[in-house]
Motif scaffolding. Structure first.
Motif, PDB file in Angstrom:
ATOM      1  N   PHE A 187      44.186  41.909  25.727  1.00 32.80           N
ATOM      2  CA  PHE A 187      43.888  41.972  27.153  1.00 32.80           C
ATOM      3  C   PHE A 187      43.940  40.565  27.741  1.00 32.80           C
ATOM      4  CE2 PHE A 187      40.806  41.390  30.602  1.00 32.80           C
ATOM      5  CZ  PHE A 187      41.289  42.298  31.536  1.00 32.80           C
ATOM      6  N   ILE A 188      44.574  40.440  28.923  1.00 28.33           N
ATOM      7  CA  ILE A 188      44.599  39.186  29.675  1.00 28.33           C
ATOM      8  C   ILE A 188      44.376  39.526  31.144  1.00 28.33           C
ATOM      9  CG2 ILE A 188      45.950  37.158  30.345  1.00 28.33           C
ATOM     10  CD1 ILE A 188      47.570  37.503  27.795  1.00 28.33           C
ATOM     11  N   GLY A 189      43.354  38.928  31.752  1.00 33.72           N
ATOM     12  CA  GLY A 189      43.101  39.250  33.145  1.00 33.72           C
ATOM     13  C   GLY A 189      42.080  38.337  33.788  1.00 33.72           C
ATOM     14  N   PHE A 190      41.622  38.756  34.962  1.00 35.62           N
ATOM     15  CA  PHE A 190      40.667  37.977  35.743  1.00 35.62           C
ATOM     16  C   PHE A 190      39.562  38.894  36.236  1.00 35.62           C
ATOM     17  CE2 PHE A 190      44.776  35.941  36.054  1.00 35.62           C
ATOM     18  CZ  PHE A 190      44.469  34.613  35.771  1.00 35.62           C
ATOM     19  N   GLY A 191      38.402  38.307  36.515  1.00 38.88           N
ATOM     20  CA  GLY A 191      37.291  39.103  36.993  1.00 38.88           C
ATOM     21  C   GLY A 191      36.449  38.349  37.996  1.00 38.88           C
ATOM     22  N   GLN A 192      35.479  39.054  38.551  1.00 40.87           N
ATOM     23  CA  GLN A 192      34.579  38.451  39.523  1.00 40.87           C
ATOM     24  C   GLN A 192      33.166  38.967  39.305  1.00 40.87           C
ATOM     25  OE1 GLN A 192      35.570  39.118  43.641  1.00 40.87           O
ATOM     26  NE2 GLN A 192      34.102  37.602  44.373  1.00 40.87           N
ATOM     27  N   GLN A 193      32.202  38.063  39.346  1.00 39.37           N
ATOM     28  CA  GLN A 193      30.786  38.408  39.278  1.00 39.37           C
ATOM     29  C   GLN A 193      30.355  38.789  40.680  1.00 39.37           C
ATOM     30  OE1 GLN A 193      29.046  37.770  36.099  1.00 39.37           O
ATOM     31  NE2 GLN A 193      27.539  39.180  36.963  1.00 39.37           N
ATOM     32  N   LEU A 194      30.260  40.096  40.947  1.00 36.46           N
ATOM     33  CA  LEU A 194      29.951  40.566  42.289  1.00 36.46           C
ATOM     34  C   LEU A 194      28.501  40.305  42.659  1.00 36.46           C
ATOM     35  CD1 LEU A 194      31.851  43.985  42.213  1.00 36.46           C
ATOM     36  CD2 LEU A 194      32.660  41.783  43.080  1.00 36.46           C
ATOM     37  N   THR A 195      27.594  40.523  41.722  1.00 37.34           N
ATOM     38  CA  THR A 195      26.170  40.237  41.880  1.00 37.34           C
ATOM     39  C   THR A 195      25.701  39.681  40.540  1.00 37.34           C
ATOM     40  OG1 THR A 195      25.194  42.291  41.037  1.00 37.34           O
ATOM     41  CG2 THR A 195      26.037  42.323  43.314  1.00 37.34           C
ATOM     42  N   PRO A 196      24.455  39.220  40.442  1.00 31.98           N
ATOM     43  CA  PRO A 196      23.981  38.737  39.139  1.00 31.98           C
ATOM     44  C   PRO A 196      24.047  39.782  38.029  1.00 31.98           C
ATOM     45  CG  PRO A 196      22.533  37.970  40.878  1.00 31.98           C
ATOM     46  CD  PRO A 196      23.484  38.936  41.518  1.00 31.98           C
ATOM     47  N   LYS A 197      24.133  41.076  38.403  1.00 36.22           N
ATOM     48  CA  LYS A 197      24.101  42.137  37.395  1.00 36.22           C
ATOM     49  C   LYS A 197      25.329  43.036  37.386  1.00 36.22           C
ATOM     50  CE  LYS A 197      19.089  42.180  37.442  1.00 36.22           C
ATOM     51  NZ  LYS A 197      17.859  42.971  37.650  1.00 36.22           N
ATOM     52  N   ILE A 198      26.289  42.783  38.242  1.00 31.91           N
ATOM     53  CA  ILE A 198      27.475  43.624  38.328  1.00 31.91           C
ATOM     54  C   ILE A 198      28.726  42.742  38.379  1.00 31.91           C
ATOM     55  CG2 ILE A 198      28.696  45.408  39.649  1.00 31.91           C
ATOM     56  CD1 ILE A 198      26.026  46.234  40.829  1.00 31.91           C
ATOM     57  N   LYS A 199      29.709  43.082  37.566  1.00 32.39           N
ATOM     58  CA  LYS A 199      30.971  42.351  37.604  1.00 32.39           C
ATOM     59  C   LYS A 199      32.133  43.305  37.370  1.00 32.39           C
ATOM     60  CE  LYS A 199      30.544  40.828  32.774  1.00 32.39           C
ATOM     61  NZ  LYS A 199      30.444  39.637  31.888  1.00 32.39           N
ATOM     62  N   VAL A 200      33.308  42.887  37.803  1.00 32.96           N
ATOM     63  CA  VAL A 200      34.507  43.698  37.674  1.00 32.96           C
ATOM     64  C   VAL A 200      35.646  42.810  37.211  1.00 32.96           C
ATOM     65  CG1 VAL A 200      35.140  43.346  40.103  1.00 32.96           C
ATOM     66  CG2 VAL A 200      36.029  45.340  38.882  1.00 32.96           C
ATOM     67  N   ASP A 201      36.528  43.352  36.369  1.00 30.99           N
ATOM     68  CA  ASP A 201      37.722  42.595  35.990  1.00 30.99           C
ATOM     69  C   ASP A 201      38.925  43.524  35.869  1.00 30.99           C
ATOM     70  OD1 ASP A 201      37.848  43.498  33.102  1.00 30.99           O
ATOM     71  OD2 ASP A 201      35.989  42.378  32.971  1.00 30.99           O
ATOM     72  N   ILE A 202      40.116  42.935  35.991  1.00 28.76           N
ATOM     73  CA  ILE A 202      41.359  43.686  35.957  1.00 28.76           C
ATOM     74  C   ILE A 202      42.417  42.833  35.287  1.00 28.76           C
ATOM     75  CG2 ILE A 202      42.082  42.871  38.242  1.00 28.76           C
ATOM     76  CD1 ILE A 202      43.449  45.586  38.666  1.00 28.76           C
ATOM     77  N   GLY A 203      43.343  43.484  34.578  1.00 31.79           N
ATOM     78  CA  GLY A 203      44.396  42.723  33.936  1.00 31.79           C
ATOM     79  C   GLY A 203      45.332  43.596  33.124  1.00 31.79           C
ATOM     80  N   TYR A 204      46.182  42.934  32.353  1.00 31.13           N
ATOM     81  CA  TYR A 204      47.170  43.602  31.506  1.00 31.13           C
ATOM     82  C   TYR A 204      46.543  43.928  30.157  1.00 31.13           C
ATOM     83  CZ  TYR A 204      51.078  44.027  28.240  1.00 31.13           C
ATOM     84  OH  TYR A 204      51.924  44.462  27.261  1.00 31.13           O
ATOM     85  N   PHE A 205      46.765  45.165  29.690  1.00 32.22           N
ATOM     86  CA  PHE A 205      46.180  45.634  28.434  1.00 32.22           C
ATOM     87  C   PHE A 205      47.282  46.257  27.589  1.00 32.22           C
ATOM     88  CE2 PHE A 205      43.395  48.984  26.273  1.00 32.22           C
ATOM     89  CZ  PHE A 205      42.866  48.085  25.358  1.00 32.22           C
ATOM     90  N   ASN A 206      47.324  45.888  26.306  1.00 37.46           N
ATOM     91  CA  ASN A 206      48.364  46.394  25.411  1.00 37.46           C
ATOM     92  C   ASN A 206      47.737  46.921  24.130  1.00 37.46           C
ATOM     93  OD1 ASN A 206      50.139  45.542  22.819  1.00 37.46           O
ATOM     94  ND2 ASN A 206      51.469  46.300  24.439  1.00 37.46           N
ATOM     95  N   ARG A 207      48.203  48.098  23.695  1.00 37.36           N
ATOM     96  CA  ARG A 207      47.825  48.643  22.384  1.00 37.36           C
ATOM     97  C   ARG A 207      49.088  48.739  21.539  1.00 37.36           C
ATOM     98  NH1 ARG A 207      44.131  53.735  21.913  1.00 37.36           N
ATOM     99  NH2 ARG A 207      45.802  54.786  23.046  1.00 37.36           N
ATOM    100  N   LYS A 208      49.080  48.069  20.386  1.00 38.45           N
ATOM    101  CA  LYS A 208      50.231  48.022  19.501  1.00 38.45           C
ATOM    102  C   LYS A 208      49.934  48.803  18.238  1.00 38.45           C
ATOM    103  CE  LYS A 208      54.123  46.618  17.667  1.00 38.45           C
ATOM    104  NZ  LYS A 208      55.437  47.108  18.145  1.00 38.45           N
ATOM    105  N   PHE A 209      50.741  49.838  17.988  1.00 37.89           N
ATOM    106  CA  PHE A 209      50.663  50.619  16.759  1.00 37.89           C
ATOM    107  C   PHE A 209      51.878  50.278  15.889  1.00 37.89           C
ATOM    108  CE2 PHE A 209      48.541  52.929  20.130  1.00 37.89           C
ATOM    109  CZ  PHE A 209      47.335  53.294  19.549  1.00 37.89           C
ATOM    110  N   LYS A 210      51.936  50.836  14.705  1.00 36.67           N
ATOM    111  CA  LYS A 210      53.038  50.508  13.807  1.00 36.67           C
ATOM    112  C   LYS A 210      54.387  50.921  14.393  1.00 36.67           C
ATOM    113  CE  LYS A 210      54.777  51.126   9.093  1.00 36.67           C
ATOM    114  NZ  LYS A 210      54.552  51.760   7.767  1.00 36.67           N
ATOM    115  N   LYS A 211      54.431  52.102  15.025  1.00 35.82           N
ATOM    116  CA  LYS A 211      55.704  52.613  15.510  1.00 35.82           C
ATOM    117  C   LYS A 211      55.733  52.829  17.017  1.00 35.82           C
ATOM    118  CE  LYS A 211      56.852  54.959  11.179  1.00 35.82           C
ATOM    119  NZ  LYS A 211      57.218  56.259  10.540  1.00 35.82           N
TER     120      LYS A 211
END
Length: 237
Positions: A187-211
């Motif tokens: 996973f590679i991405g960026f996020g933001q701390q919206l409040t001291p207790k809530i945050k959100v992030d978004i980015g590119y996610f890859n799952r690599k299997f054998k085939k």
């Protein structure tokens, strides 16, 4: 500030490219099309040393379309030190396997797991290690196949501007019995701390299997609740 703008433009470009590629491949029914990974997770502190984690995931093979699976995990976490914890619990998974255009198989799984987390700070940078052991089995079937595996995740997080941060991780999955390699996640991405207790992030996610290989956009929302202070995370915001 220019660096932050560059990163945000880069992330928007990734999202646009993935969406465009998905449209161009819409006629392909393969499960390897670009998809989405929506994650909601949080932690509820019930004692100075004990807390309850909750994780919910919805996976789609196309962007917010063509259901892949729903995953729910919970348990109990014990704080060993300021930097480390251990957790044990269970998870439930409901998934669709697309064997053909009109052939969809739905299955359910029960997971038991135990994990150890270690966090290390270098100035403002945070490096996290997570080691997990899982026992997974099919349920409500005549042949409840069982799979035991271990996972190791190395995660890096660095604030880049005020409440905006860069986040990346790599997680390796290994089977305890049979063929060793199970999968690898990045996973590679960026996020933001919206409040001291809530945050959100978004980015590119890859799952690599054998085939096979899966490319997705991963969006997550996390929260923290502290019941020891009678302070619900969402109550004052």
């Amino acid at each position: 500030m220019e660096y932050v703008r560059y990163c945000l433009r880069l992330l928007c470009s990734i999202v646009f490219t993935v969406s465009l590629t998905q449209d161009l491949q819409a006629q392909n029914s393969s499960e390897n099309d670009y998809g989405s990974w929506i994650l909601l997770y949080g932690n509820t502190k019930i004692h100075e040393e004990w807390s309850v984690p909750v994780v919910g995931i919805v996976r789609h093979h196309h962007m917010l379309d063509k259901y892949g699976f729903f995953f729910f995990r919970t348990g109990a976490t014990y704080k060993l030190s300021k930097a480390s914890t251990i957790t044990g619990g269970f998870a439930l998974l409901n998934s669709n396997s697309y064997l053909g255009p009109d052939d969809v198989k739905n299955t359910n799984q029960l997971w038991l797991y135990a994990e150890y987390n270690l966090n290390t700070l270098y100035h403002t940078q945070k490096i996290s290690h997570r080691f997990r052991v899982e026992n997974r089995r099919l349920i409500n079937v005549d042949d409840p196949k069982v799979n035991n595996r271990v996972r190791y995740r190395l995660q890096y997080l660095k604030p880049i501007y005020k409440d905006i941060y860069f986040k990346a991780f790599n997680e390796l999955f290994l089977n305890i019995k049979g063929e060793t390699f199970n999968q690898n996640r990045v996973f590679i991405g960026f996020g933001q701390q919206l409040t001291p207790k809530i945050k959100v992030d978004i980015g590119y996610f890859n799952r690599k299997f054998k085939k096979s290989n899966e490319d997705m956009i991963r969006l997550s929302l996390s929260f923290n609740i502290d019941l020891t202070k009678n302070d619900l995370a969402l109550k004052t915001y």
